[in-house]
Design an enzyme around this catalytic site. Structure first.
Site, PDB file in Angstrom:
ATOM      1  N   THR A  47     -50.512 -87.620 -11.809  1.00 20.87           N
ATOM      2  CA  THR A  47     -49.723 -88.763 -12.270  1.00 20.87           C
ATOM      3  C   THR A  47     -50.605 -89.994 -12.434  1.00 20.87           C
ATOM      4  O   THR A  47     -50.339 -90.847 -13.282  1.00 20.87           O
ATOM      5  CB  THR A  47     -48.588 -89.062 -11.275  1.00 20.87           C
ATOM      6  N   TYR A 135     -55.765 -78.838  -3.775  1.00 25.71           N
ATOM      7  CA  TYR A 135     -54.788 -79.236  -4.793  1.00 25.71           C
ATOM      8  C   TYR A 135     -54.502 -78.038  -5.691  1.00 25.71           C
ATOM      9  O   TYR A 135     -55.287 -77.718  -6.582  1.00 25.71           O
ATOM     10  CB  TYR A 135     -55.349 -80.404  -5.591  1.00 25.71           C
ATOM     11  N   LYS A 163     -51.811 -78.905  -0.894  1.00 29.43           N
ATOM     12  CA  LYS A 163     -50.699 -79.419  -1.713  1.00 29.43           C
ATOM     13  C   LYS A 163     -50.328 -78.304  -2.663  1.00 29.43           C
ATOM     14  O   LYS A 163     -51.056 -78.000  -3.610  1.00 29.43           O
ATOM     15  CB  LYS A 163     -51.151 -80.665  -2.472  1.00 29.43           C
TER      16      LYS A 163
END
Length: 297
Positions: A47, A135, A163
């Site tokens: 993001t 990630y 994550k």
């Protein structure tokens, strides 16, 4: 390291058309997150458009965030890059600037195999000495971490969390159990994909890595507080309230929606980095109607 719990809020990184970070706008966004007392901030995530920013601009964004937080809120910083040596330098920059941990994705052009990803993490962890979060974001990297690889990487010194994209409610408990079995005790297992994250938290996930919280932190904190209070009914009620927002994320992508919402709410005037285009006017109107009806600000 125990900070990888609760809401980790991921804001956009406002920048000019030529990729220069708008530090004033970034401070405004960070101020909203600090006021809401999010558990941590995820800077330069997907993001936050990290692949579109130079090393210098990424470092500048980190310096602004470290100054804004004053060390009071843990700062997780994206350090992904195509080349391992570049990821090392980005992680070293983040550590030197005062970041709490790095968020490392296996960014690639040529598809990577498990051994290559393991060596990538080993090199960045060893050379940077920055705590790392794995990630797993197959939607952008086109690489999916299996539980065995997560487990293998989790035993590297300095790797402290994962994550993981939260699957649908029916699969989340099994997915979480597989990860828990693979990683050491105390290793943080957290989840992204906002629309599925509440069920992942209720199943026992440690953290919610949230796009929505980067712009609307208050309601996301309310959801996590309900989970902490073991009030599943309230957590699901609040999540159901946000269903129209999740539908926008599905239709237009969360990145495009939060850029449009930040502009519509007069928080900042940033646009996504090209070649990503801002939402067309009919879609912007849909976003405006949704955030107005939900009472989000």
């Amino acid at each position: 390291m125990t900070f990888m719990t609760g809401v980790s809020a991921f804001p956009i990184t406002p920048a000019s058309a030529d990729g220069k970070v708008d530090t004033a706008a970034l401070r405004t966004l960070l101020g909203r997150l600090l006021a809401a007392k999010v558990d941590s901030i995820g800077l330069l995530g997907s993001t936050g458009s990290y692949p579109y920013l130079t090393r210098e601009e990424r470092r500048r964004a980190i310096e602004v965030a470290v100054d804004a937080t004053g060390g009071t809120t843990p700062l997780l910083v994206g350090v992904g890059a195509l080349r391992t040596d570049d990821a090392v330098r980005l992680a070293q920059d983040a550590k030197a600037a005062g970041a709490t941990a790095g968020l490392l994705a296996p960014v690639s052009y040529t598809p990577l195999n498990d051994d290559e990803v393991f060596e990538h993490f080993a090199a960045v962890a060893r050379a940077s000495q920055l705590p790392l979060c794995i990630y797993d974001n197959p939607g952008t990297t086109h690489f999916t971490f299996g539980p065995a690889l997560v487990g293998r990487i989790s035993h590297l010194a300095g790797v402290v969390a994962v994550k993981s994209p939260a699957p649908d409610a029916g699969a989340v408990a099994t997915h979480l159990a597989e990860l828990r079995c693979a990683v050491p005790a105390g290793f943080s297992v957290g989840f992204s994909v906002d629309l599925n994250a509440v069920e992942a938290l209720l199943a026992g996930g440690d953290a919610w890595y949230s796009v929505a919280a980067g712009l609307f932190p208050q309601i996301c904190m309310q959801i996590v507080q309900a989970v902490r209070d073991k009030d599943a009914t309230e957590a699901r009620r609040l999540n159901a309230r946000l269903q129209p927002l999740w539908e926008l994320f599905r239709e237009f992508s969360s990145l495009r929606v939060v850029y449009a919402a930040a502009d519509l709410l007069d928080i900042c005037r940033a646009v996504p980095p090209r070649p990503i285009l801002p939402l067309a006017e009919p879609a912007r109107k849909k976003v405006a109607t949704t955030i107005r009806n939900l009472g989000l600000s």
